[in-house]
Design an enzyme around this catalytic site. Sequence first.
Site, short mmCIF file in Angstrom:
data_model
loop_
_atom_site.label_atom_id
_atom_site.label_comp_id
_atom_site.label_asym_id
_atom_site.label_seq_id
_atom_site.Cartn_x
_atom_site.Cartn_y
_atom_site.Cartn_z
NE ARG A 183 -50.84 -40.97 9.65
CZ ARG A 183 -50.46 -40.08 10.40
NH1 ARG A 183 -50.39 -38.39 10.28
NH2 ARG A 183 -48.88 -39.71 10.25
CG HIS B 48 -41.92 -40.06 9.85
ND1 HIS B 48 -42.78 -41.16 9.92
CD2 HIS B 48 -42.22 -38.96 9.99
CE1 HIS B 48 -44.02 -39.76 9.24
NE2 HIS B 48 -43.65 -38.75 9.20
CG HIS C 49 -41.71 -34.25 8.48
ND1 HIS C 49 -42.95 -33.26 8.74
CD2 HIS C 49 -41.94 -35.97 8.50
CE1 HIS C 49 -43.54 -34.25 8.74
NE2 HIS C 49 -43.07 -35.55 9.17
CB CYS D 99 -45.71 -30.67 10.96
SG CYS D 99 -46.34 -30.42 12.62
CG ASN E 144 -43.83 -36.86 5.38
OD1 ASN E 144 -44.07 -36.96 6.81
ND2 ASN E 144 -45.24 -36.24 5.68
ZN ZN Z 1 -44.44 -37.42 8.49
#
Ligand code: ZN
Length: 302
Positions: free
Chosen positions: A9, A204, A206, A237, A246
């Site tokens: 995703r 989470h 990056h 991003c 990530n």
């Molecule tokens: Zn992410």
Amino acid sequence: MNVREVGPRDGFQNEPEVVPTDEKLRLIGLLAASGLKRIEATSFVRADVIPQLADGAEVLRRIDVPGDVAISVLIPNERGLENALRLRDRFQEINVFLSASETHNRKNVNRSIEESLSGLERVLGRAREEGLRCEGVISVAFGCPYEGHVPPERVFAIARRLRDAGAEEIGFGDTTGMANPAQVRSYFPAARDALGEDVELTAHFHNTRGQGLANVLAALDAGVRSFESSFGELGGCPVPAGATGNIATEDLVSMLHEMGVGTGISLDALLEAARAVQEVLGRPLGSHLLTAGPVEWNDSPR
Ligand code: ZN
């Protein structure tokens, strides 16, 4: 240690090209075969907004993973949830998201934080009625590219709203790689104090500025036992432009194993999945393990 793979995703959404559905399914199969127990498979967003994930329903319908793998779906709003619920028996978890800063939230979903929260509270309530496990993800939780410093108390207040609406897990997103290890080390104990013992706290990170795994170590020291990552280091991003994504799942798993922290994941099998996605995308990806391979100790004493 819980590791959720978010590449299918978070990763594919940010690729310029659309990965063919058959390839997505093959790659998800390889990821599940590595022993990963949590996979974020797709999202139910509008196809005209994110064409990369327009095949979300087909992916869910055809996904074929062992029964102990929890499939998670990103849900942007109530309409997305209703669409996903037509395939209710094909996934176990949802995640909803909003940003910790007004500017980032406005640019991302064109709503105020309060507007997002009240919509997501309805989504979470409905999802819980359906027996789905829910994660609330808060983007730019460690700093915002538009607003700079984000007060942790503001993030925790948002997290409490999500928890009270039914989120059993809160993901703290370092969406543009602004977190540093010292910040992370004090952040999670404060989050635990603010949210209580019953909520799973997920990091989470990056790797935008190369601090991803340093932040993981700091989070481990701070008691975090749940991480999200992406095979191949997928998932850039748009801000800052050209930034990497990530932390790579294979880099994370390698570090954890070398530290003696078990994950239940086969690094070799995970690398097979990472090599496969690199081949599908046809360009070198950012993960270190893809370049260097696993640590080989041969027979020398450690
Ligand atoms: Zn992410």
